[in-house]
Design a protein around this motif. Sequence first.
Motif, PDB file in Angstrom:
ATOM      1  N   LYS A 144      -9.132  -0.980  -0.824  1.00 20.19           N
ATOM      2  CA  LYS A 144      -8.199  -0.625  -1.892  1.00 20.19           C
ATOM      3  C   LYS A 144      -7.814   0.850  -1.817  1.00 20.19           C
ATOM      4  O   LYS A 144      -6.715   1.226  -2.224  1.00 20.19           O
ATOM      5  CB  LYS A 144      -8.803  -0.938  -3.261  1.00 20.19           C
TER       6      LYS A 144
ATOM      7  N   CYS B 112       0.834  -1.200   0.000  1.00 20.99           N
ATOM      8  CA  CYS B 112       0.000   0.000   0.000  1.00 20.99           C
ATOM      9  C   CYS B 112       0.874   1.257   0.000  1.00 20.99           C
ATOM     10  O   CYS B 112       1.999   1.248   0.489  1.00 20.99           O
ATOM     11  CB  CYS B 112      -0.921  -0.004   1.212  1.00 20.99           C
TER      12      CYS B 112
ATOM     13  N   THR C 293      -3.601   3.861  -0.808  1.00 22.75           N
ATOM     14  CA  THR C 293      -4.080   3.028  -1.905  1.00 22.75           C
ATOM     15  C   THR C 293      -3.350   1.692  -1.880  1.00 22.75           C
ATOM     16  O   THR C 293      -2.139   1.631  -1.626  1.00 22.75           O
ATOM     17  CB  THR C 293      -3.865   3.711  -3.262  1.00 22.75           C
TER      18      THR C 293
ATOM     19  N   ASP D 141     -13.147   3.294  -0.169  1.00 13.36           N
ATOM     20  CA  ASP D 141     -13.673   2.795  -1.444  1.00 13.36           C
ATOM     21  C   ASP D 141     -14.993   3.470  -1.810  1.00 13.36           C
ATOM     22  O   ASP D 141     -15.969   2.842  -2.224  1.00 13.36           O
ATOM     23  CB  ASP D 141     -13.844   1.273  -1.386  1.00 13.36           C
TER      24      ASP D 141
ATOM     25  N   ASN E 168      -7.606  -5.592  -1.783  1.00 17.01           N
ATOM     26  CA  ASN E 168      -8.185  -5.278  -0.482  1.00 17.01           C
ATOM     27  C   ASN E 168      -7.229  -5.676   0.636  1.00 17.01           C
ATOM     28  O   ASN E 168      -6.827  -6.835   0.733  1.00 17.01           O
ATOM     29  CB  ASN E 168      -9.518  -5.992  -0.303  1.00 17.01           C
TER      30      ASN E 168
END
Length: 217
Positions: A180, A36, A74, A136, A78
Motif C-alpha cells: 500500500k 497508485c 501509495t 508498509d 495492496n
Amino acid sequence: MKKILLATLVALSCTSVYAEPTAVLKVTGTLTNASCTPELSNGGIIDYGTINLRDLSATEDNNLGDKTISLTITCPVNTKVAFTTQDDKSASNAGLAPTVNGSAKTDAYYQYGVGLTDGGVKIGDYGLWITGVTVDGASADAIISNNDLTSWAKGVEMRSDGVSNITAAATGTLQPLAFKAATFDMKANLVIEDTTTLAITDDTKLDGQTTFTLGYL
C-alpha cells in the motif's frame, strides 16, 4: 543407455504421427482498479544552491557531492507496482561519470543531463541510486528487472533510459511485493565541467529533469 535412447526415439516418432494439427493461443491478464500515486519529497527538487565559479576547478571535472530525495508510492489496496526513470534532458548529458553508489559511472545510461550554457556547452550530469527502501513500515530491498519483468536482481543504480523497472522485495528475496505504501530513499551525485570548458560569463541555471513512471506488475 541404448534402451533409453531407443524408447525416446520411438516416443518422438509416435508423437509426430499422432500430433494434433492445431495450436492454441491464450490471452491472459488482470483488470485492476488500483491507481497508485508517486510523490517525490521536496516537491521533486534537488537544489544545489548557488555555485560560485571561483570555487571550481578550471582544468578538472567538478564533483559537487550528494543530495538526498525520496520517492513514495501509495496505493489504495495492496498492489505490485514498479517504476522507471527517464532522463528528459539526455541531450545535455556531458558524460562526466558521476559517483553512483561508490563508483564512477561512465555508461551514458547511468547519467542524467543538467542543461546547456548560453554557448551550447553541456554543463554536466548527475547519477541516481537508491539508499534504502521501506514497505508498509518495514525495511525491504530494491530489485530491478530490465524490460522483461520476469527476472529480478537486487540493485540500487537507476538507469536514465527507462529500461530498468524498480520495485521492492522482502529482504533477501527477489519477488516483487504487493504494498500500500513504499518509500525509496535516493541520492543524486552531480558533476559539472571545468570552468574553462564552461566559459560562463553570466549566471547559468542547472536544468535537469527526470520523469518517474509507474507500471503495474
